[in-house]
Design a protein around this motif. Structure first.
Motif, PDB file in Angstrom:
ATOM      1  N   ARG A 175       0.841  -1.202   0.000  1.00 10.88           N
ATOM      2  CA  ARG A 175       0.000   0.000   0.000  1.00 10.88           C
ATOM      3  C   ARG A 175       0.877   1.253   0.000  1.00 10.88           C
ATOM      4  NH1 ARG A 175      -3.643  -1.286   3.750  1.00 10.88           N
ATOM      5  NH2 ARG A 175      -2.264  -0.699   5.430  1.00 10.88           N
ATOM      6  N   TRP A 176       1.949   1.273   0.840  1.00 10.87           N
ATOM      7  CA  TRP A 176       2.835   2.429   0.876  1.00 10.87           C
ATOM      8  C   TRP A 176       3.602   2.578  -0.433  1.00 10.87           C
ATOM      9  CZ3 TRP A 176       1.926   6.333   3.513  1.00 10.87           C
ATOM     10  CH2 TRP A 176       1.426   6.249   4.803  1.00 10.87           C
ATOM     11  N   ARG A 177       3.967   1.472  -1.051  1.00  9.91           N
ATOM     12  CA  ARG A 177       4.640   1.528  -2.353  1.00  9.91           C
ATOM     13  C   ARG A 177       3.728   2.190  -3.384  1.00  9.91           C
ATOM     14  NH1 ARG A 177       7.271  -3.885  -3.810  1.00  9.91           N
ATOM     15  NH2 ARG A 177       8.632  -3.130  -2.189  1.00  9.91           N
ATOM     16  N   LEU A 178       2.455   1.816  -3.361  1.00  6.70           N
ATOM     17  CA  LEU A 178       1.477   2.397  -4.285  1.00  6.70           C
ATOM     18  C   LEU A 178       1.256   3.885  -3.993  1.00  6.70           C
ATOM     19  CD1 LEU A 178      -0.336   1.509  -6.632  1.00  6.70           C
ATOM     20  CD2 LEU A 178      -2.137   1.078  -4.954  1.00  6.70           C
ATOM     21  N   ILE A 179       1.173   4.233  -2.725  1.00  4.11           N
ATOM     22  CA  ILE A 179       0.992   5.642  -2.349  1.00  4.11           C
ATOM     23  C   ILE A 179       2.203   6.467  -2.785  1.00  4.11           C
ATOM     24  CG2 ILE A 179       0.886   7.215  -0.372  1.00  4.11           C
ATOM     25  CD1 ILE A 179      -0.919   5.132   0.996  1.00  4.11           C
TER      26      ILE A 179
END
Length: 170
Positions: free
Chosen positions: A6-10
């Motif tokens: 999720r943080w990679r996508l954000i």
């Protein structure tokens, strides 16, 4: 979806958005071809560089996104400090009372982005130049040095800027 994914996508979307905003500012064009080319280029470059743009250890909104009100207060304080130090430097030039030294000190700002902003803010103020920033250690050339104690010199150089900056990126 796991938290790291999720943080990679954000981080990817933030990088894409910033790059696209820069594209829009520099092209100043709202023609469809320009908008599409900018969007595709931003996504492509973000896919290659998002990990460099926002490091994985900085991938939390607390360390990347500033608190808006605190940021405005910080900018106002920085503006005040710029004017005060400008007049101090002007007075020092006319009176000849300068004592240039290289001072070493640590900062308590935890965010890499906050540390970078602090070192640039120190350099912006007349009479100081940040020579090096390594983790939480700063080396600054300071023209008004009045102490040999590095902690006291650090407190005088970074002053209120660090205290408020810590609240901007907590």
């Amino acid at each position: 979806m796991r938290a790291d994914q999720r943080w990679r996508l954000i981080r990817f979307f933030i990088t894409s958005a910033v790059l696209y905003l820069i594209w829009l500012i520099f092209t100043a064009s709202v023609e469809p071809f320009s908008l599409i080319a900018g969007a595709l280029g931003s996504v492509f470059v973000a896919a290659l560089t998002y990990d460099e743009f926002i490091a994985s250890h900085e991938a939390s909104l607390n360390s990347f996104m500033p608190k808006p009100l605190m940021l405005i207060l910080y900018l106002l304080l920085l503006l005040y400090v710029l004017y005060v130090s400008s007049f101090q430097l002007l007075a020092a030039v006319f009176t000849g009372r300068i004592n240039p030294r290289i001072v070493h000190f640590r900062t308590r700002v935890k965010s890499d982005l906050g540390r970078m902003v602090l070192s640039n803010s120190i350099t912006f103020t007349p009479g100081t130049i940040t020579i090096d920033l390594n983790d939480d250690h700063l080396i600054v050339h300071w023209i008004f040095c009045n102490t040999s104690n590095s902690r006291a010199a650090g407190e005088q150089v970074k002053g209120r800027l660090e205290k408020l900056l810590r609240r901007v990126w907590q």
